[in-house]
Enzyme design. Sequence first.
Site, PDB file in Angstrom:
ATOM      1  N   SER A 147      -1.945   2.107  -2.914  1.00 20.32           N
ATOM      2  CA  SER A 147      -0.778   1.968  -2.044  1.00 20.32           C
ATOM      3  C   SER A 147      -0.890   0.684  -1.226  1.00 20.32           C
ATOM      4  O   SER A 147      -1.917   0.004  -1.242  1.00 20.32           O
ATOM      5  CB  SER A 147      -0.649   3.172  -1.094  1.00 20.32           C
ATOM      6  OG  SER A 147      -1.750   3.215  -0.202  1.00 20.32           O
ATOM      7  N   ILE A 149      -1.062  -2.792   0.559  1.00 25.60           N
ATOM      8  CA  ILE A 149      -1.489  -4.130   0.146  1.00 25.60           C
ATOM      9  C   ILE A 149      -2.211  -4.074  -1.188  1.00 25.60           C
ATOM     10  O   ILE A 149      -1.971  -4.897  -2.076  1.00 25.60           O
ATOM     11  CB  ILE A 149      -2.391  -4.753   1.236  1.00 25.60           C
ATOM     12  CG1 ILE A 149      -1.576  -5.054   2.496  1.00 25.60           C
ATOM     13  CG2 ILE A 149      -3.051  -6.031   0.716  1.00 25.60           C
ATOM     14  CD1 ILE A 149      -2.408  -5.445   3.697  1.00 25.60           C
ATOM     15  N   GLY A 150      -3.103  -3.103  -1.360  1.00 22.99           N
ATOM     16  CA  GLY A 150      -3.866  -3.009  -2.603  1.00 22.99           C
ATOM     17  C   GLY A 150      -2.985  -2.849  -3.815  1.00 22.99           C
ATOM     18  O   GLY A 150      -3.181  -3.519  -4.836  1.00 22.99           O
ATOM     19  N   TYR A 207     -11.663   0.462  15.263  1.00 25.24           N
ATOM     20  CA  TYR A 207     -11.059  -0.272  14.148  1.00 25.24           C
ATOM     21  C   TYR A 207     -11.318  -1.774  14.281  1.00 25.24           C
ATOM     22  O   TYR A 207     -11.740  -2.431  13.319  1.00 25.24           O
ATOM     23  CB  TYR A 207      -9.561   0.008  14.122  1.00 25.24           C
ATOM     24  CG  TYR A 207      -8.795  -0.808  13.110  1.00 25.24           C
ATOM     25  CD1 TYR A 207      -8.866  -0.513  11.753  1.00 25.24           C
ATOM     26  CD2 TYR A 207      -7.977  -1.868  13.510  1.00 25.24           C
ATOM     27  CE1 TYR A 207      -8.146  -1.251  10.818  1.00 25.24           C
ATOM     28  CE2 TYR A 207      -7.261  -2.608  12.582  1.00 25.24           C
ATOM     29  CZ  TYR A 207      -7.352  -2.296  11.245  1.00 25.24           C
ATOM     30  OH  TYR A 207      -6.646  -3.032  10.326  1.00 25.24           O
ATOM     31  N   SER A 233      -8.608  -7.989   9.555  1.00 24.98           N
ATOM     32  CA  SER A 233      -7.406  -7.784  10.362  1.00 24.98           C
ATOM     33  C   SER A 233      -7.451  -8.748  11.539  1.00 24.98           C
ATOM     34  O   SER A 233      -8.531  -9.116  12.012  1.00 24.98           O
ATOM     35  CB  SER A 233      -7.361  -6.345  10.888  1.00 24.98           C
ATOM     36  OG  SER A 233      -6.393  -6.209  11.907  1.00 24.98           O
ATOM     37  N   THR A 259     -10.151  -2.618  -4.591  1.00 21.75           N
ATOM     38  CA  THR A 259     -10.343  -1.301  -3.978  1.00 21.75           C
ATOM     39  C   THR A 259      -9.156  -0.987  -3.072  1.00 21.75           C
ATOM     40  O   THR A 259      -8.427  -1.875  -2.644  1.00 21.75           O
ATOM     41  CB  THR A 259     -11.643  -1.236  -3.155  1.00 21.75           C
ATOM     42  OG1 THR A 259     -11.554  -2.124  -2.028  1.00 21.75           O
ATOM     43  CG2 THR A 259     -12.851  -1.597  -4.009  1.00 21.75           C
TER      44      THR A 259
END
Length: 249
Positions: A16, A18-19, A150, A137, A12
């Site tokens: 763009s 990392i994916g 976040y 993260s 998913t």
Amino acid sequence: MTEQSQKVVAVTGANSGIGLAVVKRYLDLGYKVAAFSRSTKQCEALALQYPNTFMFKKGLVEKATDLQAFYQLIANKWQGVDIVIANAGVAHAEAISDVTEQSFENTLNINVKGVFFTVQQSLGLLNPNASVILVSSIQANRGAGVWAAYGASKAAVRSLARSFAADLGPKGIRVNCLSPGVTQTPIFDKFGIDRGVLDESLIQISDNTPLQRLGTVDDISSAILYLSSEQASFITGADLQVDGGLAQI
């Protein structure tokens, strides 16, 4: 036929950053890859380049019905899934006083709800010894007011990795968390921070990182490939922090 050519990867947030890097790495290695993203320009190009081993579905990760349709496409074409990369996420730098109910819900819906249902909707398709990787993260373990929502969402992702690992482990399915440090991706442009201020901050972060640089998408995709490989066959419930030592020392 190689072992890789028989394996199916679902990613998913694949259009763009990392994916996209992860998708390209798996395709280059000969895997079959199914991509899911809210925008699809890069995916459309890859579909032309890899007509037999790549397919994509446009949708919103926070909508379980969109994810259900994505996995149905995989079931129809390739029957099962061996690797799931729950990578889609959003990041907004907002002072605590500036966070609105809408922005808070948007962050949690994409970063937590999206990850949860990415895994839940895959359960009926996961092959024996499948590997699931949730992208969190290092901010999940650090404090910064502008990243409050976040960081909370990414801490929830870390928790989900533990719960999923406990639940799916008896079935031979491994679930791990991958926590990137500050990584150079297009998401920087979506932070809502003045570019000059952002560039100055990135220089400071690089200087404060033991390896004296920011991460790259290749750094992160390499770690994801490792976690999904047989070399990591006895690793589950873990959090691999790939951050140049920024949050470790």
